[in-house]
Structure formats: structure tokens, C-alpha cells
Scaffold this motif. Structure first.
Motif, PDB file in Angstrom:
ATOM      1  N   ASP A   1      46.644  21.923  22.107  1.00 48.81           N
ATOM      2  CA  ASP A   1      45.707  22.429  21.605  1.00 48.81           C
ATOM      3  C   ASP A   1      44.087  22.658  23.479  1.00 48.81           C
ATOM      4  O   ASP A   1      43.933  21.462  23.881  1.00 48.81           O
ATOM      5  CB  ASP A   1      45.023  21.235  21.286  1.00 48.81           C
ATOM      6  CG  ASP A   1      43.646  21.626  20.562  1.00 48.81           C
ATOM      7  OD1 ASP A   1      42.495  22.494  21.100  1.00 48.81           O
ATOM      8  OD2 ASP A   1      42.938  21.510  19.485  1.00 48.81           O
ATOM      9  N   LEU A   2      44.179  23.808  23.602  1.00 50.38           N
ATOM     10  CA  LEU A   2      43.935  24.407  24.992  1.00 50.38           C
ATOM     11  C   LEU A   2      42.542  24.844  24.766  1.00 50.38           C
ATOM     12  O   LEU A   2      41.980  25.531  23.466  1.00 50.38           O
ATOM     13  CB  LEU A   2      44.872  25.046  25.581  1.00 50.38           C
ATOM     14  CG  LEU A   2      46.027  24.510  25.745  1.00 50.38           C
ATOM     15  CD1 LEU A   2      46.909  25.782  26.932  1.00 50.38           C
ATOM     16  CD2 LEU A   2      46.446  23.490  26.771  1.00 50.38           C
ATOM     17  N   SER A   3      41.742  23.932  25.331  1.00 55.23           N
ATOM     18  CA  SER A   3      40.501  25.148  26.015  1.00 55.23           C
ATOM     19  C   SER A   3      40.638  25.442  27.470  1.00 55.23           C
ATOM     20  O   SER A   3      40.563  24.512  28.347  1.00 55.23           O
ATOM     21  CB  SER A   3      39.399  23.633  26.089  1.00 55.23           C
ATOM     22  OG  SER A   3      38.261  23.912  26.092  1.00 55.23           O
ATOM     23  N   LEU A   4      39.832  27.175  26.883  1.00 53.42           N
ATOM     24  CA  LEU A   4      40.127  27.415  28.253  1.00 53.42           C
ATOM     25  C   LEU A   4      38.373  27.980  29.212  1.00 53.42           C
ATOM     26  O   LEU A   4      37.769  27.992  28.093  1.00 53.42           O
ATOM     27  CB  LEU A   4      40.606  28.994  28.129  1.00 53.42           C
ATOM     28  CG  LEU A   4      41.721  28.737  27.130  1.00 53.42           C
ATOM     29  CD1 LEU A   4      42.376  29.960  27.344  1.00 53.42           C
ATOM     30  CD2 LEU A   4      42.973  28.802  28.685  1.00 53.42           C
ATOM     31  N   ALA A   5      38.270  27.845  29.942  1.00 48.86           N
ATOM     32  CA  ALA A   5      36.986  27.712  31.197  1.00 48.86           C
ATOM     33  C   ALA A   5      36.860  29.178  31.808  1.00 48.86           C
ATOM     34  O   ALA A   5      38.330  29.108  32.373  1.00 48.86           O
ATOM     35  CB  ALA A   5      36.976  26.143  31.613  1.00 48.86           C
ATOM     36  N   ALA A   6      35.751  29.402  32.189  1.00 48.09           N
ATOM     37  CA  ALA A   6      36.429  30.096  33.005  1.00 48.09           C
ATOM     38  C   ALA A   6      36.151  30.326  34.778  1.00 48.09           C
ATOM     39  O   ALA A   6      35.863  28.720  35.087  1.00 48.09           O
ATOM     40  CB  ALA A   6      34.578  31.191  33.558  1.00 48.09           C
ATOM     41  N   GLU A   7      36.607  30.696  34.977  1.00 52.16           N
ATOM     42  CA  GLU A   7      37.583  30.546  36.106  1.00 52.16           C
ATOM     43  C   GLU A   7      36.355  31.871  37.435  1.00 52.16           C
ATOM     44  O   GLU A   7      36.765  30.573  38.651  1.00 52.16           O
ATOM     45  CB  GLU A   7      39.084  30.682  36.895  1.00 52.16           C
ATOM     46  CG  GLU A   7      40.387  29.755  36.200  1.00 52.16           C
ATOM     47  CD  GLU A   7      41.089  29.917  36.303  1.00 52.16           C
ATOM     48  OE1 GLU A   7      41.627  29.931  37.129  1.00 52.16           O
ATOM     49  OE2 GLU A   7      42.157  30.791  35.637  1.00 52.16           O
TER      50      GLU A   7
ATOM     51  N   LYS B   1      44.543  38.930  49.615  1.00 50.65           N
ATOM     52  CA  LYS B   1      45.361  37.809  48.638  1.00 50.65           C
ATOM     53  C   LYS B   1      43.872  37.180  48.077  1.00 50.65           C
ATOM     54  O   LYS B   1      44.532  36.833  46.315  1.00 50.65           O
ATOM     55  CB  LYS B   1      45.855  36.842  49.748  1.00 50.65           C
ATOM     56  CG  LYS B   1      47.070  36.293  48.650  1.00 50.65           C
ATOM     57  CD  LYS B   1      47.195  35.124  49.481  1.00 50.65           C
ATOM     58  CE  LYS B   1      48.419  35.100  50.802  1.00 50.65           C
ATOM     59  NZ  LYS B   1      49.555  34.217  51.361  1.00 50.65           N
ATOM     60  N   LEU B   2      43.457  36.851  48.312  1.00 53.81           N
ATOM     61  CA  LEU B   2      41.962  36.549  47.897  1.00 53.81           C
ATOM     62  C   LEU B   2      41.360  37.168  47.125  1.00 53.81           C
ATOM     63  O   LEU B   2      41.253  37.081  45.780  1.00 53.81           O
ATOM     64  CB  LEU B   2      40.777  35.669  48.512  1.00 53.81           C
ATOM     65  CG  LEU B   2      40.849  34.648  49.388  1.00 53.81           C
ATOM     66  CD1 LEU B   2      40.121  34.489  50.792  1.00 53.81           C
ATOM     67  CD2 LEU B   2      41.596  33.341  48.022  1.00 53.81           C
ATOM     68  N   ALA B   3      40.927  38.556  47.318  1.00 54.80           N
ATOM     69  CA  ALA B   3      40.420  39.804  46.054  1.00 54.80           C
ATOM     70  C   ALA B   3      41.617  39.868  44.795  1.00 54.80           C
ATOM     71  O   ALA B   3      41.140  40.269  43.733  1.00 54.80           O
ATOM     72  CB  ALA B   3      40.573  41.451  46.996  1.00 54.80           C
ATOM     73  N   ARG B   4      43.044  39.639  44.913  1.00 50.77           N
ATOM     74  CA  ARG B   4      43.491  39.595  44.127  1.00 50.77           C
ATOM     75  C   ARG B   4      43.637  38.297  43.377  1.00 50.77           C
ATOM     76  O   ARG B   4      43.799  38.732  41.551  1.00 50.77           O
ATOM     77  CB  ARG B   4      44.950  40.230  44.904  1.00 50.77           C
ATOM     78  CG  ARG B   4      45.413  41.218  45.321  1.00 50.77           C
ATOM     79  CD  ARG B   4      46.892  41.654  45.843  1.00 50.77           C
ATOM     80  NE  ARG B   4      47.024  42.882  46.118  1.00 50.77           N
ATOM     81  CZ  ARG B   4      47.891  43.374  47.234  1.00 50.77           C
ATOM     82  NH1 ARG B   4      48.304  42.269  47.940  1.00 50.77           N
ATOM     83  NH2 ARG B   4      48.038  44.449  47.001  1.00 50.77           N
ATOM     84  N   ILE B   5      43.704  37.257  43.812  1.00 54.76           N
ATOM     85  CA  ILE B   5      43.499  36.152  42.972  1.00 54.76           C
ATOM     86  C   ILE B   5      42.455  36.590  42.091  1.00 54.76           C
ATOM     87  O   ILE B   5      42.350  35.447  41.090  1.00 54.76           O
ATOM     88  CB  ILE B   5      43.567  35.377  43.954  1.00 54.76           C
ATOM     89  CG1 ILE B   5      44.829  34.848  44.540  1.00 54.76           C
ATOM     90  CG2 ILE B   5      43.131  33.640  43.140  1.00 54.76           C
ATOM     91  CD1 ILE B   5      44.971  33.946  45.387  1.00 54.76           C
TER      92      ILE B   5
ATOM     93  N   GLN C   1      35.074  43.022  40.670  1.00 55.84           N
ATOM     94  CA  GLN C   1      36.541  42.101  40.876  1.00 55.84           C
ATOM     95  C   GLN C   1      37.712  43.560  41.805  1.00 55.84           C
ATOM     96  O   GLN C   1      37.962  43.139  42.482  1.00 55.84           O
ATOM     97  CB  GLN C   1      36.751  41.150  40.080  1.00 55.84           C
ATOM     98  CG  GLN C   1      36.270  40.031  39.881  1.00 55.84           C
ATOM     99  CD  GLN C   1      35.667  39.566  41.129  1.00 55.84           C
ATOM    100  OE1 GLN C   1      36.308  39.011  42.629  1.00 55.84           O
ATOM    101  NE2 GLN C   1      34.423  38.641  41.211  1.00 55.84           N
ATOM    102  N   LYS C   2      37.384  44.353  40.785  1.00 49.89           N
ATOM    103  CA  LYS C   2      38.522  45.357  40.768  1.00 49.89           C
ATOM    104  C   LYS C   2      37.644  46.313  42.450  1.00 49.89           C
ATOM    105  O   LYS C   2      38.498  46.041  42.803  1.00 49.89           O
ATOM    106  CB  LYS C   2      39.241  46.321  39.839  1.00 49.89           C
ATOM    107  CG  LYS C   2      39.339  45.853  38.202  1.00 49.89           C
ATOM    108  CD  LYS C   2      39.324  46.786  37.398  1.00 49.89           C
ATOM    109  CE  LYS C   2      39.862  46.097  36.692  1.00 49.89           C
ATOM    110  NZ  LYS C   2      39.848  47.252  34.831  1.00 49.89           N
ATOM    111  N   ALA C   3      36.547  46.534  42.376  1.00 50.17           N
ATOM    112  CA  ALA C   3      35.714  47.287  43.543  1.00 50.17           C
ATOM    113  C   ALA C   3      36.095  45.987  44.820  1.00 50.17           C
ATOM    114  O   ALA C   3      36.672  46.834  45.587  1.00 50.17           O
ATOM    115  CB  ALA C   3      34.867  47.841  43.080  1.00 50.17           C
ATOM    116  N   ASN C   4      35.912  44.890  44.018  1.00 53.10           N
ATOM    117  CA  ASN C   4      36.284  44.474  45.603  1.00 53.10           C
ATOM    118  C   ASN C   4      38.025  44.153  46.405  1.00 53.10           C
ATOM    119  O   ASN C   4      38.477  44.206  47.422  1.00 53.10           O
ATOM    120  CB  ASN C   4      35.690  43.002  45.459  1.00 53.10           C
ATOM    121  CG  ASN C   4      34.922  42.868  45.187  1.00 53.10           C
ATOM    122  OD1 ASN C   4      33.535  43.363  45.559  1.00 53.10           O
ATOM    123  ND2 ASN C   4      34.146  41.248  44.998  1.00 53.10           N
ATOM    124  N   LEU C   5      38.189  44.635  45.461  1.00 50.04           N
ATOM    125  CA  LEU C   5      39.911  43.973  46.001  1.00 50.04           C
ATOM    126  C   LEU C   5      40.395  45.412  46.112  1.00 50.04           C
ATOM    127  O   LEU C   5      41.669  45.892  46.950  1.00 50.04           O
ATOM    128  CB  LEU C   5      40.839  44.516  44.128  1.00 50.04           C
ATOM    129  CG  LEU C   5      42.818  44.524  44.934  1.00 50.04           C
ATOM    130  CD1 LEU C   5      42.954  43.308  45.627  1.00 50.04           C
ATOM    131  CD2 LEU C   5      43.129  44.366  43.224  1.00 50.04           C
TER     132      LEU C   5
END
Length: 354
Positions: free
Chosen positions: A68-74, A154-158, A104-108
Motif C-alpha cells: 500500500d504505497l502513498s506517492l508524493a510530489a518530488e 544531469k540535474l535537468a534530466r532528473i 522541465q522539458k525546456a530546462n532540459l
């Protein structure tokens, strides 16, 4: 004289009549020596045998999802896409929603262009420094700039990867807490995923039954439908048994894993488990209803040569509708199991079929 004789004769006749009447009454009053015939009581019998008897116990439990997993925004930002609806089956890594994915796509893309430019500049200066046309320091600065750009890429991809909330396991989307356009912060809950192809049963085991359970043991898991009375039966496997007792209930938490591929069972349902406590070897067990209370002691009746013989017995454990007889009965005897309520010791009986 004649008169006297007549009186004597009359008296003799009278005495003879009286004596004759007495003899008749005496003969008629003699009782017959033939005894009345005893009536046989119809009974049903069961042959006493020795068998291995499984003593089982039953405990209530509750179902929970195996996972039973609760997902949160990262990452923080607006929810810009919503995928599966609540109740949908999910495969592993399936995207449930995205958060600020356009930015996020634009930053990448920007980080990718910057890294390519810094790499090209580093290579150009590398050729020049070899010819002593630029200083070594200028070349070292270009190397540092390229490494910085590479880490930013690398950070943008993450960050772009984190903008997509994915299912970490195959399961069911049980709840979704956000809608499209809603702004979320880092750590805000966004969805709950449960795995229902496998469930776990949580059971509080009392002290007297703890020694009967071992990790890896298989038990029956039963769930009864309230409306239809239908019982769903599953096989459960003990995966964990707590070592410490609950300080309030003094019971030990046991967890059983149950297969639920057909999804008939759901988390939150009440079930019961049935497990083996012990096996009684070569036990003589008789139906509970075959016992009779007689002046504070337990007795049974057996049929011998057409008559009922009362046997005091010493009883042991009760297993379901059977009771173990420790003494008083032998294997091979005909135990009377029906009609015995009307019997007394030595009464004639007639054995009937089923």
C-alpha cells in the motif's frame, strides 16, 4: 331320631359345598408362572475405531493490501496532465500524472545546448593550448565550465523524470488526491497504489496458539459473504510471527500471504484462519451426542449380544463435534449413537440400519 338324622345329613351337605367353593377359589387365584416378554428398543450403532485426529483452531483476522504505497510530489509546480482514473490497473513504471513537465522539458533542452557549447569550447581550447596559443588557465576554466554544464544537464534530466509520477509497482490506482491545474509542493501526497493480486491477513494470536504456528506454515483462509452465506476459501502462508506480544492484548501479530488473482477479496474484509494445533495419534473419538450424563459422570451405551451395556467413560479433548475417549471404550465395539436416551443397562435392543 329321624329328625336328628335329617339335620346331620343337611349339615354334611352344607360343609361339602363350602369346602368345594374354597378349593375352586384357591385354584383360580394361583398366579401364572409365564413372564411378560421384554420389548426391544430400536437403536443405531457405530463401530468404534482408532484414527489419527487433527485438532484445529480458528482465529479472526483482517485483510490488507500486500503493498500500500502513498506517492508524493518530488518537485513543486502545477499538475499539467492526468492519466489513469481511480480503480485503473497499472503496470510498473506507468505514468499517473505529470507536474510542470513543460518547464522541465525546456530546462532540459537549455541545459543540453549549454553542455554542447561548453564541450565544443573546451575542445577548441584544448587544441590551442597544445600550440601555446592560449594560457593553461583559460583551458582549465573551460574544462570547469563544461563539467558544470554536464552536471546541470544531469540535474535537468532528473527534474524532468521527477515531473512524471509513475507507478513503482504493478497494482491498482486506489486514490488520486490532485486534479489537473492544481499546484503541489514537494512532499504533497498525490496518489495511492495498492497491490491486490496478493493480500496479507493480520491475525492476533493468543499465547496458547503461538507454539502451533511456524513461519512458512500453510493455513486455510475463509471469508463468508454476509448476503449469500457463500464462503470463499484461500490458502495462506505465514510470512511473519511477532516475537513481542502486544502490551494491551497480550497477543502476537501474525501475517499471512494470500493469493488473490481473481480479486474476490478486498482489503478491509474480515476473515478467519483455520490452522492445525496438533494431531492426536490412534485416538478413539465418538460423537458428542453419544454421551449421556448419569449422576455426574459421563456414560455411553454399547450393544452386546442384543442388549445395551452401559459404560462409564473418561473423556479428553473436544475436536469439532467429536470427543476423545481416554478410557472405557475399546476399538471394535458397537457404540449406540441413536436411541440411547431411552436405554438402561441390560435392556434388549434391536440394531437398525442407517
Amino acid at each position: 331320631m329321624t329328625t336328628v338324622m335329617r339335620n346331620v345329613v343337611a349339615a354334611s351337605v352344607l360343609v361339602a359345598l363350602i369346602l368345594g367353593g374354597c378349593d375352586s377359589n384357591s385354584e383360580s387365584s394361583v398366579p401364572t408362572t409365564e413372564k411378560p416378554r421384554e420389548k426391544s428398543v430400536p437403536v443405531h450403532v457405530q463401530t468404534v475405531t482408532k484414527n489419527d485426529l487433527d485438532e484445529r483452531f480458528s482465529l479472526p483476522g483482517s485483510l490488507e493490501a500486500m503493498v500500500d504505497l502513498s506517492l508524493a510530489a518530488e518537485i513543486a509546480g502545477p499538475v499539467d496532465w492526468i492519466g489513469p482514473t481511480e480503480g485503473s490497473r497499472l503496470v510498473k513504471d506507468e505514468v499517473i500524472l505529470t507536474i510542470d513537465s513543460v518547464s522541465q522539458k525546456a530546462n532540459l533542452e537549455r541545459a543540453l545546448v549549454d553542455a554542447e557549447m561548453q564541450q565544443a569550447n573546451m575542445r577548441r581550447l584544448e587544441n590551442l593550448v597544445a600550440k601555446n596559443l592560449v594560457s593553461r588557465r583559460e583551458y582549465d576554466n573551460s574544462v570547469t565550465a563544461y563539467e558544470t554544464a554536464r552536471q546541470n544537464l544531469k540535474l535537468a534530466r532528473i527534474a524532468l523524470n521527477k515531473s512524471s509520477v509513475r507507478a513503482p509497482i504493478a497494482g491498482v490506482l486506489d486514490k488520486r488526491f490532485v486534479e489537473r491545474g492544481e499546484y503541489v509542493k514537494v512532499g504533497d501526497p498525490v496518489a495511492v497504489i495498492v497491490q491486490v493480486d496478493r493480500l496479507k491477513v493480520l491475525v492476533d494470536v493468543p499465547e496458547k496458539d503461538v507454539r502451533s504456528l511456524h513461519v512458512g506454515e500453510v493455513v486455510d483462509v475463509l471469508q463468508t459473504q454476509i448476503d449469500t452465506g457463500e464462503t470463499i476459501k484461500r490458502i495462506g502462508k505465514l510470512v511473519h510471527l511477532a516475537y513481542n506480544a502486544d502490551p494491551v492484548t497480550r497477543t502476537y501479530l501474525a501475517k499471512f500471504e494470500v493469493d488473490n488473482h481473481d480479486r474476490q477479496l478486498r482489503p478491509g474484509m474480515i476473515v478467519r484462519i483455520e490452522a492445525l494445533r496438533r494431531t492426536l495419534k490412534d485416538a478413539i473419538a465418538v460423537p458428542l451426542y453419544a454421551l449421556i450424563d448419569n449422576d455426574g459422570r459421563k456414560v455411553v451405551f454399547v450393544e452386546e449380544q442384543g442388549r445395551a451395556q452401559m459404560r462409564p467413560v473418561e473423556i479428553g479433548r473436544v475436536v469439532r463435534d467429536q470427543v476423545v475417549v481416554q478410557s472405557g471404550l475399546e476399538a471394535g465395539e458397537n457404540l449406540i449413537i441413536k436411541g440411547h436416551q431411552l436405554l438402561s443397562d441390560g435392556m434388549p435392543v434391536i440394531v437398525k440400519g442407517d
